[in-house]
Structures are given as C-alpha cells and as structure tokens.
Design an enzyme around this catalytic site. Sequence first.
Site, PDB file in Angstrom:
ATOM      1  N   SER A 247       0.802  -1.234   0.000  1.00 38.35           N
ATOM      2  CA  SER A 247       0.000   0.000   0.000  1.00 38.35           C
ATOM      3  C   SER A 247       0.829   1.275   0.000  1.00 38.35           C
ATOM      4  O   SER A 247       0.353   2.334  -0.378  1.00 38.35           O
ATOM      5  CB  SER A 247      -0.926   0.010   1.220  1.00 38.35           C
ATOM      6  OG  SER A 247      -0.152  -0.085   2.405  1.00 38.35           O
ATOM      7  N   ARG A 248       2.066   1.209   0.423  1.00 40.39           N
ATOM      8  CA  ARG A 248       2.869   2.436   0.470  1.00 40.39           C
ATOM      9  C   ARG A 248       4.354   2.104   0.303  1.00 40.39           C
ATOM     10  O   ARG A 248       4.731   0.933   0.257  1.00 40.39           O
ATOM     11  CB  ARG A 248       2.622   3.175   1.778  1.00 40.39           C
ATOM     12  CG  ARG A 248       3.050   2.446   3.024  1.00 40.39           C
ATOM     13  CD  ARG A 248       3.019   3.359   4.229  1.00 40.39           C
ATOM     14  NE  ARG A 248       3.900   2.848   5.257  1.00 40.39           N
ATOM     15  CZ  ARG A 248       3.473   2.152   6.325  1.00 40.39           C
ATOM     16  NH1 ARG A 248       2.201   1.903   6.484  1.00 40.39           N
ATOM     17  NH2 ARG A 248       4.349   1.710   7.206  1.00 40.39           N
TER      18      ARG A 248
ATOM     19  N   ASN B 279       7.684  -8.204   0.481  1.00 39.97           N
ATOM     20  CA  ASN B 279       8.182  -6.856   0.767  1.00 39.97           C
ATOM     21  C   ASN B 279       7.821  -6.353   2.162  1.00 39.97           C
ATOM     22  O   ASN B 279       8.514  -5.506   2.712  1.00 39.97           O
ATOM     23  CB  ASN B 279       7.617  -5.902  -0.298  1.00 39.97           C
ATOM     24  CG  ASN B 279       7.762  -4.447   0.100  1.00 39.97           C
ATOM     25  OD1 ASN B 279       8.842  -3.863  -0.001  1.00 39.97           O
ATOM     26  ND2 ASN B 279       6.669  -3.845   0.568  1.00 39.97           N
TER      27      ASN B 279
ATOM     28  N   SER C 166      17.732  -6.355   3.098  1.00 40.67           N
ATOM     29  CA  SER C 166      18.303  -5.033   3.362  1.00 40.67           C
ATOM     30  C   SER C 166      19.812  -5.187   3.369  1.00 40.67           C
ATOM     31  O   SER C 166      20.335  -6.242   3.742  1.00 40.67           O
ATOM     32  CB  SER C 166      17.862  -4.502   4.721  1.00 40.67           C
ATOM     33  OG  SER C 166      18.627  -3.342   5.044  1.00 40.67           O
TER      34      SER C 166
ATOM     35  N   TYR D 186      16.097  -6.475  13.448  1.00 42.95           N
ATOM     36  CA  TYR D 186      15.869  -6.228  12.022  1.00 42.95           C
ATOM     37  C   TYR D 186      16.947  -6.913  11.162  1.00 42.95           C
ATOM     38  O   TYR D 186      16.640  -7.586  10.173  1.00 42.95           O
ATOM     39  CB  TYR D 186      15.872  -4.714  11.781  1.00 42.95           C
ATOM     40  CG  TYR D 186      15.583  -4.270  10.375  1.00 42.95           C
ATOM     41  CD1 TYR D 186      14.281  -4.261   9.875  1.00 42.95           C
ATOM     42  CD2 TYR D 186      16.599  -3.826   9.533  1.00 42.95           C
ATOM     43  CE1 TYR D 186      14.007  -3.822   8.576  1.00 42.95           C
ATOM     44  CE2 TYR D 186      16.340  -3.394   8.248  1.00 42.95           C
ATOM     45  CZ  TYR D 186      15.040  -3.393   7.774  1.00 42.95           C
ATOM     46  OH  TYR D 186      14.783  -2.964   6.490  1.00 42.95           O
ATOM     47  N   VAL D 187      18.198  -6.759  11.587  1.00 41.60           N
ATOM     48  CA  VAL D 187      19.312  -7.351  10.829  1.00 41.60           C
ATOM     49  C   VAL D 187      19.209  -8.881  10.838  1.00 41.60           C
ATOM     50  O   VAL D 187      19.413  -9.534   9.812  1.00 41.60           O
ATOM     51  CB  VAL D 187      20.667  -6.870  11.395  1.00 41.60           C
ATOM     52  CG1 VAL D 187      21.821  -7.676  10.804  1.00 41.60           C
ATOM     53  CG2 VAL D 187      20.855  -5.388  11.125  1.00 41.60           C
ATOM     54  N   ALA D 188      18.860  -9.439  12.012  1.00 45.46           N
ATOM     55  CA  ALA D 188      18.704 -10.904  12.079  1.00 45.46           C
ATOM     56  C   ALA D 188      17.593 -11.359  11.143  1.00 45.46           C
ATOM     57  O   ALA D 188      17.727 -12.373  10.442  1.00 45.46           O
ATOM     58  CB  ALA D 188      18.390 -11.324  13.519  1.00 45.46           C
TER      59      ALA D 188
ATOM     60  N   LYS E 112      16.571  -9.898   8.362  1.00 44.23           N
ATOM     61  CA  LYS E 112      16.966  -9.737   6.953  1.00 44.23           C
ATOM     62  C   LYS E 112      18.058 -10.734   6.556  1.00 44.23           C
ATOM     63  O   LYS E 112      18.054 -11.255   5.442  1.00 44.23           O
ATOM     64  CB  LYS E 112      17.411  -8.293   6.690  1.00 44.23           C
ATOM     65  CG  LYS E 112      16.298  -7.265   6.859  1.00 44.23           C
ATOM     66  CD  LYS E 112      15.109  -7.546   5.942  1.00 44.23           C
ATOM     67  CE  LYS E 112      14.095  -6.416   5.948  1.00 44.23           C
ATOM     68  NZ  LYS E 112      12.944  -6.683   5.061  1.00 44.23           N
TER      69      LYS E 112
ATOM     70  N   ILE F 273      16.407   4.148   1.422  1.00 42.69           N
ATOM     71  CA  ILE F 273      15.353   4.533   0.475  1.00 42.69           C
ATOM     72  C   ILE F 273      14.366   5.482   1.154  1.00 42.69           C
ATOM     73  O   ILE F 273      14.011   5.279   2.322  1.00 42.69           O
ATOM     74  CB  ILE F 273      14.567   3.290  -0.038  1.00 42.69           C
ATOM     75  CG1 ILE F 273      15.504   2.103  -0.300  1.00 42.69           C
ATOM     76  CG2 ILE F 273      13.740   3.633  -1.271  1.00 42.69           C
ATOM     77  CD1 ILE F 273      16.538   2.276  -1.349  1.00 42.69           C
TER      78      ILE F 273
HETATM   79  P1  NAI Z   1       7.038   1.270   4.809  1.00 46.66           P
HETATM   80  O1  NAI Z   1       6.969   1.327   6.280  1.00 46.66           O
HETATM   81  O2  NAI Z   1       6.896   2.528   4.016  1.00 46.66           O
HETATM   82  O3  NAI Z   1       6.011   0.194   4.238  1.00 46.66           O
HETATM   83  C1  NAI Z   1       5.919  -1.079   4.802  1.00 46.66           C
HETATM   84  C2  NAI Z   1       4.821  -1.862   4.156  1.00 46.66           C
HETATM   85  O4  NAI Z   1       4.735  -3.119   4.822  1.00 46.66           O
HETATM   86  C3  NAI Z   1       3.457  -1.208   4.263  1.00 46.66           C
HETATM   87  O5  NAI Z   1       2.755  -1.386   3.052  1.00 46.66           O
HETATM   88  C4  NAI Z   1       2.777  -1.974   5.399  1.00 46.66           C
HETATM   89  O6  NAI Z   1       1.377  -2.063   5.251  1.00 46.66           O
HETATM   90  C5  NAI Z   1       3.398  -3.338   5.237  1.00 46.66           C
HETATM   91  N1  NAI Z   1       3.382  -4.118   6.466  1.00 46.66           N
HETATM   92  C6  NAI Z   1       3.984  -3.870   7.640  1.00 46.66           C
HETATM   93  N2  NAI Z   1       3.694  -4.842   8.524  1.00 46.66           N
HETATM   94  C7  NAI Z   1       2.883  -5.711   7.890  1.00 46.66           C
HETATM   95  C8  NAI Z   1       2.233  -6.926   8.257  1.00 46.66           C
HETATM   96  N3  NAI Z   1       2.381  -7.444   9.488  1.00 46.66           N
HETATM   97  N4  NAI Z   1       1.471  -7.541   7.334  1.00 46.66           N
HETATM   98  C9  NAI Z   1       1.319  -7.047   6.108  1.00 46.66           C
HETATM   99  N5  NAI Z   1       1.903  -5.925   5.686  1.00 46.66           N
HETATM  100  C10 NAI Z   1       2.661  -5.265   6.579  1.00 46.66           C
HETATM  101  O7  NAI Z   1       8.436   0.577   4.515  1.00 46.66           O
HETATM  102  P2  NAI Z   1       9.350   0.564   3.200  1.00 46.66           P
HETATM  103  O8  NAI Z   1      10.508   1.451   3.467  1.00 46.66           O
HETATM  104  O9  NAI Z   1       8.569   0.743   1.986  1.00 46.66           O
HETATM  105  O10 NAI Z   1       9.917  -0.940   3.306  1.00 46.66           O
HETATM  106  C11 NAI Z   1       9.531  -1.997   2.462  1.00 46.66           C
HETATM  107  C12 NAI Z   1      10.538  -3.122   2.601  1.00 46.66           C
HETATM  108  O11 NAI Z   1      11.834  -2.663   2.225  1.00 46.66           O
HETATM  109  C13 NAI Z   1      10.668  -3.635   4.037  1.00 46.66           C
HETATM  110  O12 NAI Z   1      10.831  -5.038   4.027  1.00 46.66           O
HETATM  111  C14 NAI Z   1      11.928  -2.968   4.525  1.00 46.66           C
HETATM  112  O13 NAI Z   1      12.537  -3.706   5.557  1.00 46.66           O
HETATM  113  C15 NAI Z   1      12.754  -2.944   3.252  1.00 46.66           C
HETATM  114  N6  NAI Z   1      13.831  -1.971   3.254  1.00 46.66           N
HETATM  115  C16 NAI Z   1      13.581  -0.616   3.328  1.00 46.66           C
HETATM  116  C17 NAI Z   1      14.640   0.276   3.319  1.00 46.66           C
HETATM  117  C18 NAI Z   1      14.441   1.757   3.381  1.00 46.66           C
HETATM  118  O14 NAI Z   1      15.448   2.487   3.424  1.00 46.66           O
HETATM  119  N7  NAI Z   1      13.222   2.273   3.353  1.00 46.66           N
HETATM  120  C19 NAI Z   1      16.025  -0.187   3.249  1.00 46.66           C
HETATM  121  C20 NAI Z   1      16.173  -1.610   3.167  1.00 46.66           C
HETATM  122  C21 NAI Z   1      15.096  -2.460   3.166  1.00 46.66           C
END
Ligand code: NAI
Length: 250
Positions: A17-18, A93, A145, A158-160, A162, A191
């Site tokens: 969604s985001r 994701n 990540s 978080y690191v564990a 990933k 990001i």
């Molecule tokens: P965000 O916080 O903007 O979005 C997270 C998404 O995951 C949302 O759509 C949310 O609804 C969903 N979500 C969270 N918990 C959930 C659950 N229990 N069940 C279903 N959906 C759930 O985060 P972002 O930055 O878009 O991250 C996306 C992925 O990328 C994550 O796995 C994050 O760890 C990874 N990531 C992000 C980085 C960054 O710099 N933003 C860097 C490295 C990895």
Amino acid sequence: MTHYNLTGKIALVTGGSRGIGRSIVLHLAHSGADVAFTYRSKVDEANALVAELQNMGRTSVAFQSNAADAKQSDEVVQSVIKTFGRIDILVNNAGITKDGLLMRMSEQDWDDVISTNLKSVFNFTKSACRQMMSQQSGKIINIASVVGVVGNAGQANYVASKAGVIGFTKSVAKELASRNIQANCIAPGFIETDMTEKLNEKQKEAILSVIPQKRIAKPEEIASVVCFLASQDSNYITGQTLKVDGGMAM
Ligand code: NAI
C-alpha cells in the site's frame, strides 16, 4: 517506466500500500502484470492503488492481512489462485523496524520484527511455491536489506530478520531450481519512505556519509530491479542477493 515485458503475468506483493511496495505494485502493473497485494492498515491508500491499476487496464485486488500470520497468508494466496488461476511472481516486501540497542531491546520487539519480516517470507513462499511448482515456473523476490549483509548497531532484530531472509532465499532457490522457479533477494540501502522518515537529521547525515553515491534512493529504483528479477531477462539468476545501495556495501 520499465522495459520489461510482464504481460499476462500474475503478481502478489506483500505490504503493497505504500513506500517501496507501492512502487513495486505500480512498476509490475506498468510492465503488464495483474497485481494482487496485501497491506496492514491503510484501507484508503490500498483502495486508491487498486483504482489506479484498474485505470491502467490491469486487474488488481488488495487484501488487508497480517503477513506474520500463516493462516491469513495462506488464505490470501489461495484467493489469488482462485481469482487469477496462477501466481507467476511473489514479492515478499512487508517489513517493519523496532530499533534499539540489544541491552534495551524487549522480547516483544524482537518477536514482532522476526515474525513480520522473516516468518512472513516463510508463510507466503510456502503457500505460493506449491502453485509455482505445478506451473513449472515462478519468480520469488524477497526484499532484504543491506544491513542484513553488513550488520547495524541498534537493529539486531531487524538485521537478524533480513540475514534470515537471505539464507532462506538461498535454500529455497536450491530446492526449487529444478522446477524452473528462481528465488532472489534485493538488498536496498537507504530509500526514501515512511520507514526512513522517522530517522533524525543526525542519523540521516551519518548514513549519507557512507553512501558513495551521496544520495538517498527513490522507491522506484528498487521497483525497477524487482521487474528485472521478475522478467525472463533474469532466468539464469537464482539464490542471489542484489544490493541496490549506491555503493554502500561492496
Ligand atoms: P514502509 O513502512 O513505508 O512500508 C511497509 C509496508 O509493509 C506497508 O505497506 C505496510 O502495510 C506493510 N506491512 C507492515 N507490517 C505488515 C504486516 N504485518 N502484514 C502485512 N503488511 C505489513 O516501509 P518501506 O521502506 O517501503 O519498506 C519496504 C521493505 O523494504 C521492508 O521489508 C523494509 O525492511 C525494506 N527496506 C527498506 C529500506 C528503506 O530504506 N526504506 C532499506 C532496506 C530495506
């Protein structure tokens, strides 16, 4: 947006969604795929995204579900199979952070992050791979990540999670290779999303100082790599972790 041809493919993205997930949903759809996605709470954002995909001429369906819950995740997968008849691309994701130094990290914060970021990948991959095996084709793309490779103070949970995703992906890649299913990870660096929005200026400066490209990436720069790994152009790549991090970890 991308030049990969995913016409007629069916994709499922968790946490769509985001942020990065939303961009992945849009890029897959622009490349021709019909896309189902899950989300945790933001119903309006999810409905708006479904409408946006429908305006593009794609079919889309959103599921409000907790990726950490095996039963709910299996229901999502079964519903996608029922609606679309197949699953070609699975993008794991969904992810959260609950940062803190180990000395102060609660058991709850450990469990929440491990179950949302790692168990969710097991849940969806296990449910979807049965269908992919019977199709004799599939692409599994897990969003890890770069800290899962190099470690990070204040993010042991978080690191564990990933690093676990990376190991899981290699094992699954070996198990499914003979069925023409490829499983790979993308390891993003820093990001611009809600997840990184909560970092303070000092933390952001510290991160920027270790990025050779000296900038934060846009979600699209991850989504385009997802499309590559979802496409035929990457058919001989499996079990890999592709860092998309401006040179942070080499
Ligand atoms: P965000 O916080 O903007 O979005 C997270 C998404 O995951 C949302 O759509 C949310 O609804 C969903 N979500 C969270 N918990 C959930 C659950 N229990 N069940 C279903 N959906 C759930 O985060 P972002 O930055 O878009 O991250 C996306 C992925 O990328 C994550 O796995 C994050 O760890 C990874 N990531 C992000 C980085 C960054 O710099 N933003 C860097 C490295 C990895």
